[in-house]
Design a protein around this motif. Structure first.
Motif, short mmCIF file in Angstrom:
data_model
loop_
_atom_site.label_atom_id
_atom_site.label_comp_id
_atom_site.label_asym_id
_atom_site.label_seq_id
_atom_site.Cartn_x
_atom_site.Cartn_y
_atom_site.Cartn_z
N LEU A 95 1.13 28.69 0.98
CA LEU A 95 2.58 28.59 0.81
C LEU A 95 2.92 27.54 -0.24
N THR A 96 2.73 27.91 -1.49
CA THR A 96 3.01 27.01 -2.61
C THR A 96 4.42 27.21 -3.15
N PHE A 97 5.19 28.09 -2.54
CA PHE A 97 6.55 28.41 -2.97
C PHE A 97 7.55 27.92 -1.92
N PRO A 98 8.83 27.78 -2.28
CA PRO A 98 9.85 27.37 -1.29
C PRO A 98 9.98 28.42 -0.18
N VAL A 99 9.98 27.98 1.05
CA VAL A 99 10.00 28.88 2.21
C VAL A 99 11.35 28.78 2.91
N ASN A 100 12.07 29.90 3.01
CA ASN A 100 13.36 29.90 3.69
C ASN A 100 13.24 29.83 5.20
N LYS A 101 12.21 30.48 5.74
CA LYS A 101 12.03 30.43 7.18
C LYS A 101 10.59 30.80 7.55
N ILE A 161 21.04 25.51 9.88
CA ILE A 161 21.20 26.87 9.38
C ILE A 161 21.22 27.88 10.52
N ASP A 162 22.33 28.60 10.59
CA ASP A 162 22.44 29.81 11.39
C ASP A 162 23.48 30.69 10.71
N LYS A 163 23.76 31.84 11.25
CA LYS A 163 24.65 32.78 10.57
C LYS A 163 26.08 32.26 10.45
N ALA A 164 26.56 31.58 11.48
CA ALA A 164 27.93 31.07 11.44
C ALA A 164 28.09 30.02 10.34
N ILE A 202 21.90 34.32 -6.45
CA ILE A 202 21.76 33.59 -5.19
C ILE A 202 22.79 32.47 -5.21
N ILE A 203 23.79 32.55 -4.34
CA ILE A 203 24.89 31.59 -4.38
C ILE A 203 24.72 30.48 -3.35
N TYR A 204 23.73 30.64 -2.46
CA TYR A 204 23.42 29.59 -1.49
C TYR A 204 21.98 29.75 -1.07
N ASN A 205 21.24 28.64 -1.00
CA ASN A 205 19.82 28.73 -0.68
C ASN A 205 19.35 27.44 -0.03
N ARG A 206 18.76 27.58 1.16
CA ARG A 206 18.18 26.43 1.86
C ARG A 206 16.73 26.77 2.23
N THR A 207 15.86 25.80 2.08
CA THR A 207 14.44 26.02 2.39
C THR A 207 13.93 24.95 3.34
N GLY A 252 20.80 33.31 7.22
CA GLY A 252 21.79 32.52 6.49
C GLY A 252 21.20 31.49 5.56
N ALA A 253 19.89 31.39 5.50
CA ALA A 253 19.28 30.41 4.60
C ALA A 253 19.49 30.79 3.13
N ARG A 254 19.77 32.07 2.88
CA ARG A 254 20.03 32.52 1.51
C ARG A 254 21.19 33.51 1.51
N ILE A 255 22.11 33.33 0.58
CA ILE A 255 23.21 34.28 0.38
C ILE A 255 23.12 34.81 -1.04
N THR A 256 23.14 36.14 -1.15
CA THR A 256 23.01 36.79 -2.46
C THR A 256 24.24 37.64 -2.72
#
Length: 334
Positions: free
Chosen positions: A213-219, A261-264, A148-153, A137-141
């Motif tokens: 890891l120089t890029f944004p990491v979702n998990k 962040i979780d699926k719900a 990408i309509i939602y993104n958390r890192t 659930g950290a990213r919704i496409t």
């Protein structure tokens, strides 16, 4: 978990004048499987050595080896190649039908985005609409546009201490994802290989994981023996409880997620954006990381093969993944 080696010239199998060579195994169980099943092969050649080696990497193939390979006749069992194929095709066709009817199909998974795309393509979601909820659930496409309509890192400053703590526990590996690659930060183990198999992504060993890891990491994903993860999880939860959401998706996978962040949580974000409510949603799952969405949905469904605690939270228990439980849900409720 550490890798194990044998010198083939010192074994009964390798005693027939072959050149000495060393085989590296992913685990003790992998090595034991190889030494047990290679002598059972009808033919003793490099091809069967390679076959038995590959079958022994993953716990699932070790468990079902006699359904996969006929040691008496020396051949792969045809029914194994076809098992579940017809039913699965029917499930996919029904999924496409739901999308055609305008129902919103959401693939919610702990997998990275590239691990979900193949199923989205089979369901033709880019044409009929639908969403991929990746990284728990950290990213919704949005499938139709790729947007990408939602993104958390993860906060960048938590990666180094998590890596350092994980490194002090025996046999664990720490992973993240970069495109079509799984980056392994410590040493690949049986469960790293399982993650690679599930997502059809190659493993790349990274000598300096934190600096890479120089890029944004979702998990981050920590893979290892369940008993070791049981010890590690409360340690990390206590240290990072105000910054991260840390939970197991499987007994051998520990998920390191952005806070809340979780699926719900992410499904709620999605439903709000498209004007729907949880009462109109059916969620199906089998892993620990599916519990939140099963509880949240109007109808929460657990697969027959789910962990017991997952079944306890469900409104309905369907057939197993191998029996196309999703098909049963579609036929029963839709």
């Amino acid at each position: 978990m550490h890798k194990e080696e044998i010198n083939m010239a010192s074994t009964a199998i390798g005693a027939a004048g072959e050149d000495a060579r060393t085989i590296t195994f992913m685990s003790k169980e992998h090595k034991e499987f190889y030494l047990e099943y290679l002598p059972k092969c009808r033919w003793k050649d490099v091809y069967h050595e390679a076959l038995v080696y590959c079958l022994g990497i993953d716990r699932d193939t070790r468990k079902h080896v006699n359904k996969i390979y006929d040691f008496k006749n020396g051949s792969v069992k045809p029914e194994c190649l076809q098992e579940g194929g017809g039913k699965t095709t029917t499930t996919i066709n029904l999924g496409v039908g739901l999308a055609k009817e305008g129902k919103k199909v959401v693939l919610a998974s702990g997998r990275p985005i590239n691990g979900i795309v193949p199923l989205a393509e089979k369901l033709n979601l880019s044409k009929y609409g639908g969403y991929m909820l990746s990284f728990n659930g950290a990213r919704i496409t949005q499938c139709s546009t790729g947007e990408i309509i939602y993104n958390r890192t993860l906060p960048a400053d938590v990666i180094a201490p998590i890596y350092e703590i994980t490194s002090t526990y025996p046999g664990l590996d720490i992973l993240t994802y970069d495109g079509n690659q799984i980056l392994s930060g410590i040493a690949s183990n049986e469960y790293t290989e399982k993650e690679s198999f599930i997502n059809k992504m190659e493993i790349v060993q990274v000598p300096d994981f934190v600096s890479r890891l120089t890029f944004p990491v979702n998990k981050l994903l920590i893979a290892g023996e369940p008993s070791i993860l049981e010890e590690l999880m409360p340690h990390l939860q206590q240290k990072f409880h105000k910054l991260l959401n840390i939970y197991r998706s499987e007994p051998f996978f520990l998920e390191i997620m952005p806070q809340n962040i979780d699926k719900a949580y992410s499904l709620q974000k999605l439903l709000n954006s498209i004007g729907l409510t949880a009462d109109s949603m059916i969620c199906c799952g089998d892993g620990f990381n599916d519990i939140s969405m099963i509880e949240y949905a109007g109808l929460g469904v657990a697969m027959e093969n789910a962990q017991p605690i997952v079944k306890e939270t469900a409104d309905f228990i369907t057939k197993s993944n191998d029996e196309d439980g999703i098909l049963h849900v579609i036929n029963t409720f839709l």
